[in-house]
Every structure is written in structure tokens, then in C-alpha cells.
Design a protein around this motif. Structure first.
Motif, PDB file in Angstrom:
ATOM      1  N   GLN A 531       0.850  -1.194   0.000  1.00 41.63           N
ATOM      2  CA  GLN A 531       0.000   0.000   0.000  1.00 41.63           C
ATOM      3  C   GLN A 531       0.888   1.246   0.000  1.00 41.63           C
ATOM      4  N   PHE A 532       0.616   2.134  -0.932  1.00 37.17           N
ATOM      5  CA  PHE A 532       1.409   3.370  -1.055  1.00 37.17           C
ATOM      6  C   PHE A 532       0.545   4.569  -0.657  1.00 37.17           C
ATOM      7  N   ARG A 533       1.127   5.427   0.141  1.00 39.29           N
ATOM      8  CA  ARG A 533       0.388   6.622   0.557  1.00 39.29           C
ATOM      9  C   ARG A 533       1.361   7.807   0.628  1.00 39.29           C
ATOM     10  N   ALA A 534       0.914   8.926   0.093  1.00 36.22           N
ATOM     11  CA  ALA A 534       1.702  10.167   0.147  1.00 36.22           C
ATOM     12  C   ALA A 534       0.960  11.182   1.007  1.00 36.22           C
ATOM     13  N   GLU A 535       1.561  11.606   2.107  1.00 29.43           N
ATOM     14  CA  GLU A 535       0.980  12.609   3.004  1.00 29.43           C
ATOM     15  C   GLU A 535       1.828  13.874   2.891  1.00 29.43           C
ATOM     16  N   LEU A 536       1.343  14.799   2.110  1.00 27.51           N
ATOM     17  CA  LEU A 536       2.140  15.982   1.758  1.00 27.51           C
ATOM     18  C   LEU A 536       1.602  17.219   2.467  1.00 27.51           C
ATOM     19  N   GLY A 569       3.170  -4.845   2.531  1.00 26.93           N
ATOM     20  CA  GLY A 569       3.207  -3.920   3.669  1.00 26.93           C
ATOM     21  C   GLY A 569       2.731  -2.543   3.261  1.00 26.93           C
ATOM     22  N   LYS A 570       3.223  -1.538   4.002  1.00 29.36           N
ATOM     23  CA  LYS A 570       2.807  -0.161   3.744  1.00 29.36           C
ATOM     24  C   LYS A 570       4.039   0.702   3.518  1.00 29.36           C
ATOM     25  N   LEU A 571       3.971   1.553   2.523  1.00 21.44           N
ATOM     26  CA  LEU A 571       5.028   2.518   2.230  1.00 21.44           C
ATOM     27  C   LEU A 571       4.403   3.914   2.260  1.00 21.44           C
ATOM     28  N   THR A 572       4.998   4.791   3.068  1.00 21.15           N
ATOM     29  CA  THR A 572       4.429   6.131   3.248  1.00 21.15           C
ATOM     30  C   THR A 572       5.501   7.184   2.995  1.00 21.15           C
ATOM     31  N   LEU A 573       5.156   8.161   2.155  1.00 15.35           N
ATOM     32  CA  LEU A 573       6.001   9.343   1.941  1.00 15.35           C
ATOM     33  C   LEU A 573       5.314  10.536   2.597  1.00 15.35           C
ATOM     34  N   ARG A 574       6.061  11.255   3.449  1.00 13.66           N
ATOM     35  CA  ARG A 574       5.510  12.420   4.128  1.00 13.66           C
ATOM     36  C   ARG A 574       6.446  13.609   3.933  1.00 13.66           C
ATOM     37  N   THR A 575       5.844  14.768   3.795  1.00 13.85           N
ATOM     38  CA  THR A 575       6.628  16.003   3.796  1.00 13.85           C
ATOM     39  C   THR A 575       6.112  16.892   4.913  1.00 13.85           C
ATOM     40  N   ARG A 576       7.016  17.630   5.524  1.00 11.11           N
ATOM     41  CA  ARG A 576       6.617  18.560   6.591  1.00 11.11           C
ATOM     42  C   ARG A 576       7.718  19.592   6.804  1.00 11.11           C
ATOM     43  N   VAL A 598      11.400  18.421   5.507  1.00 14.34           N
ATOM     44  CA  VAL A 598      11.743  17.043   5.830  1.00 14.34           C
ATOM     45  C   VAL A 598      10.896  16.101   4.968  1.00 14.34           C
ATOM     46  N   LEU A 599      11.581  15.192   4.283  1.00 10.16           N
ATOM     47  CA  LEU A 599      10.912  14.121   3.523  1.00 10.16           C
ATOM     48  C   LEU A 599      11.141  12.815   4.285  1.00 10.16           C
ATOM     49  N   THR A 600      10.050  12.191   4.709  1.00  7.58           N
ATOM     50  CA  THR A 600      10.136  10.935   5.457  1.00  7.58           C
ATOM     51  C   THR A 600       9.616   9.802   4.576  1.00  7.58           C
ATOM     52  N   LEU A 662      14.918  12.686   5.397  1.00  6.98           N
ATOM     53  CA  LEU A 662      15.781  13.515   4.561  1.00  6.98           C
ATOM     54  C   LEU A 662      15.523  14.980   4.887  1.00  6.98           C
ATOM     55  N   PHE A 663      16.545  15.685   5.351  1.00  8.75           N
ATOM     56  CA  PHE A 663      16.438  17.086   5.731  1.00  8.75           C
ATOM     57  C   PHE A 663      17.067  17.962   4.643  1.00  8.75           C
ATOM     58  N   PHE A 664      16.292  18.949   4.176  1.00  6.89           N
ATOM     59  CA  PHE A 664      16.781  19.906   3.182  1.00  6.89           C
ATOM     60  C   PHE A 664      16.582  21.323   3.739  1.00  6.89           C
TER      61      PHE A 664
END
Length: 807
Positions: A531-536, A569-576, A598-600, A662-664
């Protein structure tokens, strides 16, 4: 008949005359009686007046004799015609001395006589009576000060003398002298006082000593003439001090002790202490005050309070634990931090034995310290120890000890515990970072040399392929060589990415937009049971990075996450957004304080143990089987993110999945529009003059052969010094300088700078196997400068040069 009438008339007249006579007699008698009575009354009144005058004179004389002052009368020549007994007593004369010849001038010292004669003349002429001070002369020639009050004696409208009073002012003079002496002593004391002294009456200054003037920065005269007390008091304290002074009268108190803020002439605030008392000055209620400038004392008190506060803050909120221990090892004080470190409450610590919290080795160290200290030996003050927490776990700590004394002079031990557990972890991180840096330098150096070799291999293999037909037997072998060199070039690029020496083309991008562009591709990479989810977070800012490289990082991490979830499983991309403060840099190492995006990337896969994580970003390290990966994916990601100014962190536990953060650094600029490559040109041929500078001979020959085959006029040099000589001596235009960056002696950038004045129109292309920020800045704003990264093919070089020259 007539006779009768006449007789009757006569009789009537006679009677009338008689009546008139009688009336006249009566009136005369009354007048005489009234005159007589009036005269008698005048005589009685005169007698009464004389009697009253005699009584008045008697009373005057009695009164004159009773008065303590001298009463006198004198004629116009100054002869005394009357004096009371006080004259005899005070001047020392006998009554018989006043024989009518004694003058008032004889009773004055010689230097005052002329002035007295003038004063008498003035009074006799009708001028306003006056009083004057003189020095009286006794019969025995002793003197005393007097004041004479005099007025003229007027008789029949003419001044016939004068009378007056003589007042002995010896006591007054002595009092004045005493007052002056007292005032002199007062001024001597107050003028020399270090404290300010003032006298205030009706809210006005009557006196201010020099110290008071110095405290407020004014002249004493200026204070007395131009200032009011309220002008020297801070507005916020003015009403309060007025109320305090007013309460002195209401409560019947005579003194006041008060602190207030004063205003210096310069405008600065000074702290003052007032000691005041109510007094009578010139018969009027006044206040005498003593002013002390306590600004330094206040500052010292504030510094002391601040110091105590700082000490209390340091002790209570320090990163380390503080404890005070007596010589019987009993804990007398412990701060909250120590309570947190040991996991005991402060109540549990105070009174406990200090030795209960150490392991065997550390207890030996502490006991030895006490024994040696009590013997008077010089002992170390810092020790690395282990302490036991309440839950049984151990904590690495740095123990610092010192001896203090309590109020009774008893020696106490002040111990400071600094929790070193996290520092030990940071040291491990630092060693890991140093190892990564060393590996990166090694990889960068190897990649540079490999790029030169690959440039030669790729270049000549491509030239051979251009000359061989596809059915030629050698065409297949050369093609395999070219293919292998391409794979080698890719590996070198990954090494350069890890060592942070690859050439980046940073632009301002938004991570949300980037993820949205590649989201479909990411979904295609994943298995159906993931399951892929992007929480932006739509509030994140922009970052500056090479978009292509960041896409590569995300792809590598997503592929690794996919491989870690073979059962789904689950794969989640988050930005904050995240703000890194100074205190957070201990946790997020190598990051400076500031705002970050931050990209998690989190998965629910197999996870990793600590040992695996310690090698995770090293080149060629992989947990996959043989042939399933080069081990450069994460090291490449690490290098790209570090070169972009950020950092990458991993959190993982076996069986609990893995999270990469990942911190930018966040930037204020708006995202830039992505550049769309232009179609290739039909021909890369040209006839311009190109100066090729390359210290690697085989690379230089390959470049020169390629450019010559395209019709260019080529000049070449093996180093910067020879290239500079060519620029000086070559008469015609040189259209392009194609130079390696890293060369012995003069490097490529220095060469371009030195050649620019000689050939102003010449364009520059730098080439290198890697970039160093100190040599070539990516995104150089100069339109006459470009960069091409090794290894490159002859066709790529030809297209690059042609496009640049035609720009």
C-alpha cells in the motif's frame, strides 16, 4: 376817644417792652449760667487731663523703669534729657552723671558717632524713623552691640528732640554667631560629605551640597534656582515618594527611609536612597534629607541576584546533575537533573548514601578520591564513571568534584554528573562521519582518475564504432568495451555522488510537486500487495537541489523499501516543515539551526539492527544477495543530500520497519520552471579556433582528434603555463578555451582568469571528473562559462561545444 386809644396803645407797648426786657434777662441769665457751667466743665476736664497726664507720666516712668531696654529722650543737640535705670545698669553710669551735659554720642564708640549724628538729623527733619546698629561704649570703655529705635518729639508743630529705645543685642549677636558657627560647621560637614544633603521647604530647594549636585549632574546653584525636587525623581516613583512624605505629617513621624529612582541630568536613571527628617528651618516646616547614590549597589545586588539566579538555573536546569555530599557520604542536596538521570525522586536521594549509585569499579574510584583528599593529597577532579539507575540500567557519566564549605565552615563535596551516554553515541556518529568522509575522499580521488581513463576508453571505442560496420567482427567486441565503459561510468558517478564531488545543477524546487510528478512511476515500481500513501504538507517551503538527483534518491529509497517488504506492507512518503534549534543539533548532527523541509520515507518491512545501520551508507555495502545490487544506492543518496546542504537519518528495528528522514534547508525563493532540453542539432561541425588544455596526454589527444575531425582549428597545451603563453603569442582570435579544472601549477579557473584580458571574447568550457566548490561553482552566472563532466563521448563533446559556440 383818640386819647383813650393812645393810652391803650402806650400801655400795650409798655407791657410789651417789659415782657421783652424780662425775656432778655432770662436769656442772659441762662447764657451766663451755661457759660459758667461750661467753664466749670473745662476746668474739671483740665484738672482731669492734668491728673491723667500725671498718671500717664507716672505710668510711663514706671513702665520705662520696668522694661529691660534703655528708654531715652534727648534734645536736638543730642543731650540726654531722660533715661531709665537700664541706662545706668548697662552703660555703667550713675544718676548724677546725667547732669544735662552728657550726650548720646559720648555713649557710642568714636567711629559710630558721625553716623549717629547724621541719623539724628534725618529723624529731626521728619524722615521715617529708623533703627540702626551701633557699638555702645560703657563708662569703663568696654563695648557692646545695640540697636537704636528713635522718633522725633513734636511740640507746636516743631521737632524739639527725639525719643527712642536702645536694645542691647549682645545675646542676639552671640546667637547669630553661634548660628553662623553652626551653619559653618554644618556646611563644612555637608560640603565635604560623600552623601548628598538637601533642605526642602514648600517643595523648593533651600540648600544642596556639592555631593548632591554631583549625584544628579547639576551645579548646586542651578539646583537652587531652577529645579524642583520632583524634577529629579522618576515619574513612576514621584507620586509614591510624595505620599510617603505626606504620611510623615499624618502619622506624626519625623523620619523617612525610602528608595527611589532619580533622573540624572544626562537622562540616565540612577538609584537613590533617601534618609529624611522633618525640621524647622527659619521657623517654617522643612525637610532635611540625605541622598545616597546606590546605583552601583543596586547593580551589584542585581548582579548578585542574577548570579544566584544563574547559578540556581544552572544547577536546577543544567544538563548535568548536581549533588552536595558530606564527609559521611550522605547526600544533602540533589537537583532535578540528577533525579532524572538516576530515576530517583529528590526526596529519595537526599539522605541516601552517595556510594549506592556506583558500580564496583566506579565505587572504587569515588572511595579512593575521598581517602586521598582527606589525606591532603592532590587528586584529579574529573573521572569517567558508570552509575546505576533505579531500573538497573547503567549510565556513562563524567564526574567532576570540588570542595566547598557551608556556613559553619564544614567541608562538603560538590559533585557534577554529566550524562555521557548520548555523547558516547555522538562520538560513534562522529567516528562514522569521519569514516564516511575518508571513504568519500578516497572514492572521489579514485573516481577522478577513473573518469580520465573512461574518457579515453569511451572516446576511442566510440570512434572505432563509427569506423566499423555493424557486421564487422570487431564491431561487437568494441561495442562490449563501450557498454562496459558506460557501466563503469555509472559506477563512478555514484562514487562521485557519495563523495559529494559530482556536478549538480541545483534549482529551487518544491518536494510536493516533485513527488506528484513521479508518483505514478513509484506506484509502478511497487508490488500489488504494498500500500502506497503520500501525506504531503501543503505549507512546506522550497528547497535548492538538483531535481534529477533528488528523484534518483527517492527512487533508490523506494526500491529498497519494496525489497524490504517481500510479503507486502505499507510505504508512506511524508513532507513537513521543521525548525532545528541549537539544542536539537546534538540529535540531528551536521545540521545548522534553521528551517528545514523534511521528507520521510517509511516502510513496514524487515528492518535493520544497529550493526547494519552503522555501515548503511558505505559504498558497496549491501544486505542483498550476490548480483542483486552494487551497494551504491544509499551511499549515492547520502552524497546527494549532503551535497545539497542537508542530511539523512535512519530509524530502524528488526521486524519493525525502517524510516529514512531527509532534511533539506528551506529557501525563500519560488520553485523554478523545469528546463525542457532542446532537440539535437543536425551537424556538430565547425571552423572556430579552440585551445585544449589537459594534463592527461591520452585524453588531450582524444579531444584534439575529435575536434579536428569536425573541422575545428585546434591548439593544445599540457598545462596552464603553456596555454597562457599560447594566448599571449597567438595573433588571431581564440574562440573557445576547453580546459581541465584540476591541473598542476595553474588550474583551469586561474588559467581562464589570466587569459580573459588577453582574449576578451573567448568563451570557456571547464571539464573535470569531479567538481570542487572551491574551484568551480555550479550554476555559474557567467554566460561565457560552461562545464562538461568526464567521462564524455566524442559525440557528446561535439554537440556540447557546437551548442555553446552558437549560443
Amino acid at each position: 376817644m383818640i386819647f383813650s386809644n393812645s393810652l391803650l396803645l402806650f400801655l400795650n407797648l409798655s407791657v410789651l417792652l417789659f415782657l421783652l426786657f424780662m425775656a432778655g434777662m432770662i436769656i442772659c441769665r441762662r447764657i451766663i449760667r451755661d457759660k459758667t457751667q461750661k467753664l466749670k466743665r473745662e476746668i474739671d476736664r483740665h484738672e482731669l487731663t492734668e491728673k491723667a497726664l500725671r498718671e500717664s507720666e507716672l505710668r510711663y516712668k514706671e513702665l520705662a523703669e520696668m522694661l529691660p531696654q534703655i528708654i531715652f529722650e534727648m534734645d536736638t543737640r543730642g543731650r540726654l534729657t531722660f533715661v531709665n535705670n537700664q541706662a545706668f545698669r548697662q552703660f555703667g553710669y550713675l544718676p548724677e552723671d546725667f547732669n544735662g551735659e552728657l550726650t548720646a554720642f559720648q555713649m557710642l564708640v568714636e567711629e559710630d558717632r558721625e553716623r549717629a549724628q547724621q541719623q539724628i538729623s534725618n529723624v529731626l527733619r521728619g524722615q521715617t524713623p529708623a533703627s540702626n546698629e551701633y557699638t555702645a561704649l560703657r563708662k569703663d570703655n568696654s563695648t557692646f552691640p545695640i540697636i537704636i529705635f528713635s522718633s522725633p518729639i513734636i511740640r507746636a508743630g516743631e521737632a524739639v528732640g527725639l525719643r527712642g529705645v536702645i536694645v542691647n543685642i549682645s545675646e542676639i549677636k552671640r546667637s547669630e554667631a553661634a548660628v553662623k558657627e553652626s551653619e559653618a560647621r554644618f556646611r563644612m560637614v555637608t560640603d565635604g560629605s560623600l552623601a548628598g544633603v538637601v533642605i526642602v521647604q514648600n517643595r523648593k530647594f533651600l540648600y544642596a551640597n556639592p555631593a548632591f549636585a554631583d549625584i544628579f549632574g547639576y551645579d548646586a546653584e542651578d539646583i537652587l534656582l531652577n529645579l524642583k525636587p520632583s524634577q529629579l525623581i522618576h515619574a513612576e516613583d514621584r507620586d509614591a515618594i510624595i505620599r510617603e512624605i505626606a504620611s510623615m505629617s499624618r502619622q506624626g513621624t519625623d523620619s523617612l527611609h525610602y528608595e527611589f529612582r532619580g533622573i540624572h541630568k544626562s537622562g540616565k536613571i540612577i538609584h537613590c536612597e533617601l534618609l529624611s527628617r522633618r525640621v524647622l528651618y527659619d521657623g517654617k516646616p522643612s525637610i532635611i534629607g540625605t541622598i545616597l547614590d546606590i546605583t552601583k549597589r543596586k547593580r551589584a545586588e542585581e548582579n548578585l541576584k542574577e548570579s544566584e539566579s544563574k547559578f540556581r538555573t544552572i544547577v536546577e536546569y543544567s544538563l548535568g546533575g548536581f549533588v552536595i555530599v558530606d564527609d559521611n557520604f550522605k547526600i544533602q542536596y540533589a537537583n532535578d537533573e540528577l533525579s532524572g538521570i538516576l530515576q530517583y525522586s529528590k526526596e529519595e536521594l537526599v539522605g541516601n548514601d552517595f556510594r549506592n549509585f556506583f558500580d564496583a569499579e566506579s565505587l572504587k574510584i569515588v572511595t579512593d578520591y575521598y581517602i586521598r583528599r582527606q589525606k591532603g593529597e592532590k587528586v584529579p577532579v574529573r573521572y569517567e564513571i558508570k552509575i546505576q539507575r533505579k531500573d538497573g540500567s547503567e549510565c556513562h557519566a563524567l564526574l567532576s568534584v570540588s570542595v566547598i564549605k557551608d556556613s559553619q565552615g564544614n567541608a562538603r563535596t560538590l559533585a557534577h554528573f554529566l550524562d555521557m551516554t548520548e555523547r558516547k553515541q555522538l562520538e560513534e556518529q562522529l567516528r562514522h562521519a569521519q569514516k564516511m568522509e575518508a571513504i568519500g575522499r578516497l572514492a572521489g580521488g579514485i573516481a577522478h582518475d577513473f573518469n580520465n581513463l573512461l574518457t579515453i576508453i569511451q572516446g576511442y571505442s566510440e570512434l572505432l564504432l563509427m569506423q566499423l560496420k555493424e557486421n564487422d567482427k570487431l564491431h561487437r567486441e568494441v561495442a562490449q568495451i563501450d557498454k562496459a565503459s558506460q557501466r563503469a561510468a555509472n559506477l563512478v558517478q555514484q562514487l562521485l555522488a557519495f563523495s559529494r564531488k559530482q556536478f549538480l545543477k541545483p534549482t529551487v524546487i518544491n518536494l510536493n510537486h516533485l513527488i506528484a510528478e513521479i508518483e505514478d512511476m513509484l506506484r509502478r515500481l511497487l508490488l500489488a500487495d504494498i500500500q502506497f500513501r503520500a501525506e504531503l504538507d501543503q505549507e512546506i517551503g522550497s528547497i535548492r537541489a538538483d531535481q534529477t538527483q533528488i528523484e534518483q534518491v527517492i527512487l533508490n529509497l523506494v526500491v529498497n523499501a519494496r525489497d524490504a517488504m517481500p510479503q507486502g506492507g505499507k510505504l508512506t512518503l511524508r513532507t513537513r516543515k521543521m525548525r532545528i534549534e541549537k539544542e536539537n543539533t546534538r540529535i540531528y548532527s551536521l545540521l545548522t539551526p534553521g528551517n528545514y523541509v523534511v521528507l520521510t520515507i517509511s516502510d513496514t518491512g524487515t528492518g535493520m539492527d544497529e550493526e547494519t545501520q552503522s555501515h548503511l551508507f558505505e559504498p558497496f555495502f549491501t544486505t542483498k544477495g550476490n548480483g542483486k545490487g552494487t551497494g551504491l544506492g544509499l551511499s549515492t543518496a547520502y552524497g546527494i543530500i549532503r551535497q545539497s546542504g542537508g542530511n539523512i537519518f535512519v530509524e530502524s528495528l528488526p521486524g519493525k520497519g525502517t524510516t529514512f528522514k531527509l532534511f533539506f534547508p528551506e529557501v525563500d525563493n519560488q520553485p523554478e520552471t523545469r528546463h525542457i532540453p532542446q532537440p539535437e542539432r543536425e551537424s556538430a561541425n565547425g571552423n572556430e579556433t579552440i585551445l585544449v588544455v589537459e594534463d592527461e596526454e591520452q585524453v588531450r589527444l582524444l579531444i584534439c582528434d575529435t575536434l579536428k575531425s569536425l573541422g575545428y582549428h585546434v591548439l593544445d597545451a599540457p598545462d596552464g603555463q603553456q596555454a597562457l603563453e599560447i594566448c599571449r603569442n597567438y595573433i588571431d582570435d581564440i574562440h573557445l578555451l576547453l580546459t581541465d579544472v584540476v591541473m598542476p601549477g595553474i588550474n583551469g579557473v586561474q588559467l581562464a582568469q589570466n587569459c580573459k584580458p588577453l582574449k576578451p571574447e573567448m568563451k570557456v568550457i571547464y571539464m573535470s571528473g569531479y567538481t570542487d566548490d572551491n574551484i568551480v561553482q555550479p550554476g555559474n552566472p557567467e554566460k561565457s562559462v560552461r562545464f562538461i563532466q568526464k567521462p564524455f563521448s566524442p559525440a557528446a563533446l561535439a554537440e556540447f561545444v557546437r551548442a555553446f559556440l552558437e549560443n
